[in-house]
Design a protein around this motif. Structure first.
Motif, PDB file in Angstrom:
ATOM      1  N   VAL A  21       0.155  -5.188  32.303  1.00  0.00           N
ATOM      2  CA  VAL A  21      -0.001  -5.227  30.850  1.00  0.00           C
ATOM      3  C   VAL A  21       1.139  -4.425  30.228  1.00  0.00           C
ATOM      4  CG1 VAL A  21      -1.481  -4.652  28.891  1.00  0.00           C
ATOM      5  CG2 VAL A  21      -2.502  -5.450  31.036  1.00  0.00           C
ATOM      6  N   TYR A  22       1.867  -5.069  29.314  1.00  0.00           N
ATOM      7  CA  TYR A  22       2.943  -4.417  28.565  1.00  0.00           C
ATOM      8  C   TYR A  22       2.422  -4.087  27.169  1.00  0.00           C
ATOM      9  CZ  TYR A  22       5.685  -7.029  32.059  1.00  0.00           C
ATOM     10  OH  TYR A  22       6.176  -7.576  33.219  1.00  0.00           O
ATOM     11  N   TYR A  23       2.730  -2.878  26.689  1.00  0.00           N
ATOM     12  CA  TYR A  23       2.268  -2.547  25.345  1.00  0.00           C
ATOM     13  C   TYR A  23       3.140  -1.462  24.736  1.00  0.00           C
ATOM     14  CZ  TYR A  23      -0.027   1.579  27.399  1.00  0.00           C
ATOM     15  OH  TYR A  23      -0.296   2.764  28.043  1.00  0.00           O
ATOM     16  N   LEU A  24       3.064  -1.355  23.411  1.00  0.00           N
ATOM     17  CA  LEU A  24       3.791  -0.366  22.626  1.00  0.00           C
ATOM     18  C   LEU A  24       2.784   0.386  21.771  1.00  0.00           C
ATOM     19  CD1 LEU A  24       6.589  -2.769  21.303  1.00  0.00           C
ATOM     20  CD2 LEU A  24       6.707  -1.297  23.325  1.00  0.00           C
ATOM     21  N   ASP A  25       2.855   1.710  21.764  1.00  0.00           N
ATOM     22  CA  ASP A  25       1.871   2.428  20.956  1.00  0.00           C
ATOM     23  C   ASP A  25       2.226   2.447  19.472  1.00  0.00           C
ATOM     24  OD1 ASP A  25       3.735   4.561  20.619  1.00  0.00           O
ATOM     25  OD2 ASP A  25       3.037   5.510  22.455  1.00  0.00           O
ATOM     26  N   MET A  26       3.463   2.020  19.117  1.00  0.00           N
ATOM     27  CA  MET A  26       3.813   1.906  17.702  1.00  0.00           C
ATOM     28  C   MET A  26       3.339   0.585  17.098  1.00  0.00           C
ATOM     29  SD  MET A  26       5.242   4.602  16.409  1.00  0.00           S
ATOM     30  CE  MET A  26       6.082   3.974  14.956  1.00  0.00           C
ATOM     31  N   VAL A  27       2.932  -0.361  17.925  1.00  0.00           N
ATOM     32  CA  VAL A  27       2.336  -1.594  17.425  1.00  0.00           C
ATOM     33  C   VAL A  27       0.901  -1.289  17.014  1.00  0.00           C
ATOM     34  CG1 VAL A  27       1.478  -3.859  18.099  1.00  0.00           C
ATOM     35  CG2 VAL A  27       3.804  -3.180  18.702  1.00  0.00           C
ATOM     36  N   PRO A  28       0.521  -1.554  15.786  1.00  0.00           N
ATOM     37  CA  PRO A  28      -0.821  -1.170  15.339  1.00  0.00           C
ATOM     38  C   PRO A  28      -1.920  -1.924  16.091  1.00  0.00           C
ATOM     39  CG  PRO A  28       0.620  -1.678  13.473  1.00  0.00           C
ATOM     40  CD  PRO A  28       1.313  -2.156  14.706  1.00  0.00           C
ATOM     41  N   PHE A  29      -2.851  -1.191  16.659  1.00  0.00           N
ATOM     42  CA  PHE A  29      -4.051  -1.767  17.267  1.00  0.00           C
ATOM     43  C   PHE A  29      -5.148  -1.675  16.205  1.00  0.00           C
ATOM     44  CE2 PHE A  29      -1.539  -1.474  20.909  1.00  0.00           C
ATOM     45  CZ  PHE A  29      -2.167  -1.983  22.034  1.00  0.00           C
ATOM     46  N   ARG A  30      -5.443  -2.805  15.571  1.00  0.00           N
ATOM     47  CA  ARG A  30      -6.362  -2.783  14.437  1.00  0.00           C
ATOM     48  C   ARG A  30      -7.246  -4.025  14.462  1.00  0.00           C
ATOM     49  NH1 ARG A  30      -1.719  -1.282   9.914  1.00  0.00           N
ATOM     50  NH2 ARG A  30      -1.388   0.879  10.592  1.00  0.00           N
ATOM     51  N   LYS A  31      -8.545  -3.821  14.413  1.00  0.00           N
ATOM     52  CA  LYS A  31      -9.461  -4.956  14.313  1.00  0.00           C
ATOM     53  C   LYS A  31      -9.298  -5.629  12.957  1.00  0.00           C
ATOM     54  CE  LYS A  31     -14.050  -4.699  13.769  1.00  0.00           C
ATOM     55  NZ  LYS A  31     -14.481  -5.871  12.928  1.00  0.00           N
ATOM     56  N   ASN A  32      -9.194  -4.837  11.919  1.00  0.00           N
ATOM     57  CA  ASN A  32      -9.004  -5.333  10.560  1.00  0.00           C
ATOM     58  C   ASN A  32      -7.845  -4.565   9.947  1.00  0.00           C
ATOM     59  OD1 ASN A  32      -9.083  -5.816   7.764  1.00  0.00           O
ATOM     60  ND2 ASN A  32     -11.305  -6.057   7.739  1.00  0.00           N
ATOM     61  N   GLU A  33      -6.784  -5.267   9.606  1.00  0.00           N
ATOM     62  CA  GLU A  33      -5.590  -4.593   9.096  1.00  0.00           C
ATOM     63  C   GLU A  33      -5.821  -3.931   7.739  1.00  0.00           C
ATOM     64  OE1 GLU A  33      -1.572  -6.273  10.590  1.00  0.00           O
ATOM     65  OE2 GLU A  33      -2.716  -8.012   9.889  1.00  0.00           O
ATOM     66  N   LEU A  34      -6.870  -4.324   7.033  1.00  0.00           N
ATOM     67  CA  LEU A  34      -7.140  -3.755   5.714  1.00  0.00           C
ATOM     68  C   LEU A  34      -8.164  -2.630   5.747  1.00  0.00           C
ATOM     69  CD1 LEU A  34      -7.265  -7.063   3.614  1.00  0.00           C
ATOM     70  CD2 LEU A  34      -5.308  -5.543   4.021  1.00  0.00           C
ATOM     71  N   ASP A  35      -8.735  -2.371   6.907  1.00  0.00           N
ATOM     72  CA  ASP A  35      -9.801  -1.365   7.009  1.00  0.00           C
ATOM     73  C   ASP A  35      -9.374  -0.244   7.949  1.00  0.00           C
ATOM     74  OD1 ASP A  35     -12.081   0.122   7.184  1.00  0.00           O
ATOM     75  OD2 ASP A  35     -13.317  -1.433   8.124  1.00  0.00           O
ATOM     76  N   PRO A  36      -8.938   0.900   7.402  1.00  0.00           N
ATOM     77  CA  PRO A  36      -8.473   2.004   8.263  1.00  0.00           C
ATOM     78  C   PRO A  36      -9.509   2.491   9.268  1.00  0.00           C
ATOM     79  CG  PRO A  36      -7.819   2.370   5.980  1.00  0.00           C
ATOM     80  CD  PRO A  36      -8.769   1.199   5.976  1.00  0.00           C
ATOM     81  N   GLU A  37     -10.797   2.236   8.980  1.00  0.00           N
ATOM     82  CA  GLU A  37     -11.833   2.677   9.907  1.00  0.00           C
ATOM     83  C   GLU A  37     -11.743   1.936  11.237  1.00  0.00           C
ATOM     84  OE1 GLU A  37     -14.001   5.156   9.496  1.00  0.00           O
ATOM     85  OE2 GLU A  37     -12.992   5.604   7.593  1.00  0.00           O
ATOM     86  N   THR A  38     -11.079   0.802  11.254  1.00  0.00           N
ATOM     87  CA  THR A  38     -10.954   0.016  12.488  1.00  0.00           C
ATOM     88  C   THR A  38      -9.601   0.218  13.173  1.00  0.00           C
ATOM     89  OG1 THR A  38      -9.994  -1.979  11.466  1.00  0.00           O
ATOM     90  CG2 THR A  38     -12.392  -1.754  11.421  1.00  0.00           C
ATOM     91  N   TRP A  39      -8.800   1.152  12.679  1.00  0.00           N
ATOM     92  CA  TRP A  39      -7.466   1.380  13.230  1.00  0.00           C
ATOM     93  C   TRP A  39      -7.541   2.359  14.393  1.00  0.00           C
ATOM     94  CZ3 TRP A  39      -3.924   2.226   8.319  1.00  0.00           C
ATOM     95  CH2 TRP A  39      -4.014   1.094   7.505  1.00  0.00           C
ATOM     96  N   LEU A  40      -6.918   1.996  15.487  1.00  0.00           N
ATOM     97  CA  LEU A  40      -6.851   2.881  16.646  1.00  0.00           C
ATOM     98  C   LEU A  40      -5.658   3.811  16.467  1.00  0.00           C
ATOM     99  CD1 LEU A  40      -8.425   3.086  19.363  1.00  0.00           C
ATOM    100  CD2 LEU A  40      -6.553   1.782  20.392  1.00  0.00           C
ATOM    101  N   PRO A  41      -5.854   5.140  16.531  1.00  0.00           N
ATOM    102  CA  PRO A  41      -4.714   6.052  16.397  1.00  0.00           C
ATOM    103  C   PRO A  41      -3.670   5.790  17.483  1.00  0.00           C
ATOM    104  CG  PRO A  41      -6.792   7.239  16.251  1.00  0.00           C
ATOM    105  CD  PRO A  41      -7.134   5.855  16.693  1.00  0.00           C
ATOM    106  N   ARG A  42      -2.416   6.005  17.136  1.00  0.00           N
ATOM    107  CA  ARG A  42      -1.342   5.761  18.097  1.00  0.00           C
ATOM    108  C   ARG A  42      -1.562   6.536  19.389  1.00  0.00           C
ATOM    109  NH1 ARG A  42       3.706   7.822  19.687  1.00  0.00           N
ATOM    110  NH2 ARG A  42       3.568   9.652  18.336  1.00  0.00           N
ATOM    111  N   GLY A  43      -1.996   7.750  19.269  1.00  0.00           N
ATOM    112  CA  GLY A  43      -2.178   8.577  20.461  1.00  0.00           C
ATOM    113  C   GLY A  43      -3.297   8.108  21.366  1.00  0.00           C
ATOM    114  N   ALA A  44      -4.199   7.275  20.837  1.00  0.00           N
ATOM    115  CA  ALA A  44      -5.332   6.788  21.633  1.00  0.00           C
ATOM    116  C   ALA A  44      -5.036   5.481  22.340  1.00  0.00           C
ATOM    117  CB  ALA A  44      -6.561   6.628  20.737  1.00  0.00           C
ATOM    118  N   VAL A  45      -3.893   4.858  22.041  1.00  0.00           N
ATOM    119  CA  VAL A  45      -3.602   3.538  22.589  1.00  0.00           C
ATOM    120  C   VAL A  45      -3.516   3.530  24.113  1.00  0.00           C
ATOM    121  CG1 VAL A  45      -1.855   1.709  22.702  1.00  0.00           C
ATOM    122  CG2 VAL A  45      -2.569   2.630  20.490  1.00  0.00           C
TER     123      VAL A  45
END
Length: 696
Positions: free
Chosen positions: A240-264
C-alpha cells in the motif's frame, strides 16, 4: 551493455529530461543589471540517492482540464516502510543547480522545498500575528543557502551548487519541529547577486517546479495462502502506497470526519490494511476464486507479482491516473466522494477495494483463458459483465452495509428500477446503452438464487460459482472474442446458457433466468411494507432485509366485462413490462381467455407470466419450488403469431387483480427496434373448443 554503462547512460538521459522539463515549464530570468549569467540561465536537476524515479502526469481528469498530457519522471523517495524509517539511501535527495553565472564578489543560491499539498489538518486558533491562516499553508521542509564566492575581476561561468538532504523523522518547519510529511514536493531556487551577509539582495534568477519529487510511505503485508490453480500463482504480498499530506476524509465538508495527518500511518497499518487482507482471503477462499499464474499486477516492475494499492486524493497522479472514486490498478480515493455514503471511512474504502480487487480476479481469469486487452473488451461493451459483477462483489463482501439507502449496490439496483416512472427506469433499456453498473441487480439475482440453501441462507461459494462460470465462458473466446466483438446482446444468451448448464441454479438457460428475474423484480412491489416477506423472500425473491429496493414501474389496465386490449412495446432484448389487470366485480366467477399477439414476421419473442396476488405473497417456506399460479404460461419465439391461455374462473374478491409479466427473451433488438406485442383479455362467451383446449 554492462550494468555500469547502462546506469551511467540512464542517469544522463534522466538529467536531460529533468533539465528540459524545467526549461519548458517557464522559468524566467529576472535581470537586475547587465550581467544575467549563462545564455540560457541556471538549470536544476534532482536525483534520489537510490536512483528511483516515478512517472508523474499533470493531466488526470477530463480532456478540458489544464495541464500537460505528457508525463515526466521525478525522483521517488521512500520515507517509512511499515512505520519505520527506511535505509538512508531511500530517503536522500540531491538538488544540483548548474549553469550559474557568478559576478564578483559572488552570489547566494537559496533552496526552498515545501509540500505540494496544503496542510490537511483543521486550522488551529490563529494567533493575532498570523498573516496566513494555517489551512492554506504548505509545509516547508528544507531551506538552505550557499554562497558562491568570486574573487576574480571577471564573471565566473557555469558554476554549480549542490544541496543534499537525508530526511529523518522530523523537520524544522518555521519555528516548529514536526513529523516529516510525505507528499509530492515543489521547490524554489533563487540565485541572488546579494552578498552572503545580506541575503535579501535582488534576485537575478528564480526557478521553481511543482511536483518536483515524490516522498511517500509504504506498508507491506503478507497475504494468506489462498486457492491457487497452480502453486505460487496468487500474490504473496499486499503493498500500500500512501501520503500523509493527502487528506483522509469521509466527508470533505465535515471536519469531524477528517483524520489528522499524524494519525494516517497508524490508521493505514492498524485498521485499513488488515481489512484489505481479510477481503483478499474472502474473495479467494470463501467465494472459490482460485488465482491463476497468468495474473500480473496492473503496475509494472517490482509490483508485477504483488497486489498493490495506491491511496490517492482523486486529483493528483499517484502511481497512475488519479481516480474519481477508484480503479482497478488498484487506486482508491481517500477524500470524500462516495466514502461519505458509509458510516466510517474504512467502510467506504473497503467498498472500493472489494470492487477493484474483483477486477483483479477477473483479470486472472481473463489472462488464464488467453484473452488480452481491457476487461470491458472492445469499446467497453463487455462492462455489463466486468463492472456489473464487481458491483455485486461489494454487496457480497459487505452483506449488511450495502443494503442501506444510497450504498453502492442499492443505488445501482434502484437506478435500474427507476422511481416507478417508465421514463427513468432501465427495465427496457438496451444492455448496450444501460449503465453497466446497473446490471448488478441481475448478477445479484443469480448469486442469490444459485446460492440459496435449503434453510434459506446463501452460500457465497455456490452463489459466486455461476459468476465464475460466466466470466470464464466470456473470456475463453469460444462464444465471442471480447477484445474485438461488440455484440454484447447477441452473445449473452449463449454465454449464460453455458454458464447455467449443469449449475446448482434453479434454471438452466438464459431465457429461464430472465423470466425468473422478471418475476422477482415484480415481487419487489408486492413485498413493500411487509418486512417479513422482504427479509425471507424464499427461492424466487430478492434478499432485502431493510426494504430498500424501490417499487418497479407497473402499468395498470382495467377489465370491465368487455374485450380489453393492451398494446405494449419492449424495444430492447431482455426487456421487461409489468402489467396489473383489475377486474370489474361483474366478471367474478366467469372464465376469461388471455391472448398474446405478436407482429407477423417480427423477430421479437416473448414470455408472459400470469401471477395472482396470493401466489406472489405465498409464504417462503411453501413446499412448492415456485407458486403454481406464477408459472410461465405463454411463450413464443415465433416470427409473429398468437397464443392463448384460458383462465377458468376469475376471482374478483380475493385477489382482485391479475399480474402479467412480459419478458422479451430474444436477442434480435437490431432486427426489431419496436418489440410490439398485444395482450387481449376476452370476456365470457368463449369458443367452446377454446375452453376445451385450455392452455397450449
Amino acid at each position: 551493455m554492462d550494468a555500469k554503462k547502462l546506469r551511467t547512460r540512464t542517469l544522463g538521459l534522466l538529467a536531460v529530461v529533468v533539465i528540459l522539463s524545467l526549461l519548458i515549464s517557464g522559468y524566467t530570468a529576472l535581470e537586475t543589471g547587465s550581467t544575467t549569467g549563462a545564455e540560457t540561465g541556471p538549470a536544476v536537476a534532482l536525483r534520489a540517492a537510490s536512483g528511483e524515479r516515478i512517472m508523474f502526469k499533470e493531466q488526470n481528469g477530463p480532456a478540458g482540464q489544464r495541464g500537460s498530457r505528457e508525463g515526466r519522471e521525478v525522483p521517488q523517495l521512500m520515507l517509512r516502510r511499515n512505520g519505520a524509517l527506511t535505509d538512508p539511501i531511500e530517503r536522500t535527495l540531491t538538488v544540483e543547480v548548474t549553469g550559474i553565472s557568478v559576478p564578483p564578489p559572488g552570489v547566494t543560491v537559496t533552496l526552498h522545498v515545501e509540500t505540494q499539498h496544503r496542510d490537511p489538518d483543521p486550522p488551529e486558533a490563529a494567533s493575532p500575528s498570523a498573516e496566513i491562516p494555517r489551512i492554506v499553508r504548505r509545509i516547508p521542509v528544507w531551506q538552505e543557502r550557499q554562497w558562491i564566492a568570486n574573487e576574480s575581476p571577471g564573471t565566473l561561468v557555469d558554476a554549480t551548487a549542490i544541496f543534499t538532504r537525508t530526511f529523518t523523522e522530523t523537520v524544522s518547519s518555521g519555528t516548529e519541529t514536526i513529523a516529516t510529511p510525505t507528499d509530492y514536493f515543489r521547490y524554489d531556487v533563487t540565485v541572488s547577486t546579494a552578498e552572503a551577509s545580506n541575503p535579501n539582495g535582488a534576485a537575478s534568477f528564480h526557478l521553481s517546479q511543482d511536483h518536483a519529487f515524490l516522498m511517500e510511505n509504504q506498508h507491506i503485508a503478507q497475504l494468506p495462502e489462498v486457492l491457487e490453480a497452480t502453486e505460487g500463482a496468487a500474490p504473496d504480498e499486499l503493498i500500500v502506497y500512501y501520503l500523509d499530506m493527502v487528506p483522509f476524509r469521509k466527508n470533505e465538508l465535515d471536519p469531524e470526519t477528517w483524520l489528522p495527518r499524524g494519525a494516517v500511518p497508524a490508521y493505514v497499518s492498524g485498521e485499513l490494511v488488515p481489512r484489505m487482507v481479510e477481503a483478499f482471503r474472502v474473495q479467494s477462499d470463501a467465494w472459490g476464486f482460485p488465482w491463476y499464474s497468468a495474473w500480473t499486477s496492473y503496475r509494472r516492475g517490482d509490483d508485477a507479482e504483488r497486489l498493490s494499492v495506491a491511496l490517492s486524493d482523486g486529483r493528483t497522479w499517484f502511481h497512475g491516473k488519479a481516480p474519481q472514486k477508484a480503479h482497478s490498478a488498484i487506486s482508491i480515493r481517500v477524500a470524500g466522494g462516495d466514502n461519505d455514503l458509509y458510516d466510517t471511512l474504512t467502510d467506504g474504502l473497503l467498498n472500493s477495494f472489494h470492487h477493484e480487487l474483483f477486477h483483479n480476479l477477473q483479470r486472472s481469469i481473463q489472462r488464464n483463458e488467453g484473452s488480452q486487452g481491457p476487461l470491458a473488451g472492445a469499446g467497453g461493451v463487455w462492462a455489463f459483465f466486468s463492472e456489473g459483477t464487481s458491483v455485486l462483489a461489494s454487496s457480497v463482501g459487505q452483506p449488511d452495509l450495502q443494503f442501506r439507502w444510497s450504498r453502492a449496490y442499492v443505488s445501482r439496483a434502484n437506478g435500474y428500477l427507476g422511481r416507478g416512472d417508465r421514463q427513468v427506469d432501465d427495465l427496457n433499456t438496451s444492455y448496450t446503452t444501460m449503465s453497466p453498473y446497473r446490471s448488478a441487480i441481475y448478477w445479484r439475482f443469480l448469486y442469490e438464487q444459485c446460492g440459496r440453501t435449503e434453510d434459506g441462507d446463501i452460500d457465497p461459494s455456490a452463489g459466486m460459482d455461476v459468476i465464475h462460470r460466466a466470466l470464464t465462458v466470456l473470456y475463453a473466446g469460444d462464444v465471442v472474442d471480447s477484445s474485438t466483438s461488440t455484440d454484447l446482446v447477441g452473445a449473452t444468451p449463449e454465454i449464460m446458457d453455458r454458464a447455467l448448464a449443469n449449475s446448482p441454479c434453479p434454471f438452466d438457460t438464459h431465457a429461464e433466468s430472465l423470466t425468473a428475474f422478471a418475476r422477482a423484480i415484480y415481487a419487489l412491489g408486492l413485498e413493500d411494507g411487509q418486512p417479513e416477506a422482504a427479509a425471507s423472500p424464499g427461492r424466487w425473491g430478492f434478499h432485502d432485509p431493510h426494504n430498500v429496493y424501490r417499487d418497479p414501474p407497473v402499468t395498470t389496465i382495467a377489465q370491465s366485462g368487455t374485450d380489453t386490449r393492451h398494446t405494449g412495446e419492449i424495444p430492447s432484448s431482455f426487456g421487461i413490462d409489468l402489467i396489473e389487470v383489475t377486474f370489474d366485480p361483474a366478471v367474478n366467477g366467469q372464465s376469461m381467455a388471455l391472448e398474446l399477439h405478436t407482429v407477423p414476421g417480427a423477430a421479437a419473442g416473448f414470455a408472459v407470466q400470469a401471477w395472482t396476488a396470493d401466489a406472489a405473497m405465498r409464504a417462503p417456506d411453501s413446499s412448492a419450488s415456485a407458486p403454481e399460479d406464477a408459472q410461465v404460461i405463454l411463450t413464443t419465439r415465433q416470427l409473429g403469431g398468437k397464443l392463448t391461455h384460458v383462465i377458468p374462473t376469475v376471482d374478483t374478491i380475493s385477489p382482485s387483480k391479475l399480474s402479467l409479466i412480459v419478458t422479451r427473451i430474444d436477442a434480435n433488438e437490431r432486427l426489431d427496434l419496436v418489440g410490439e406485442y398485444t395482450i387481449i383479455l376476452r370476456s365470457p362467451g368463449l369458443d367452446p373448443l377454446l375452453t376445451e383446449r385450455g392452455s397450449p
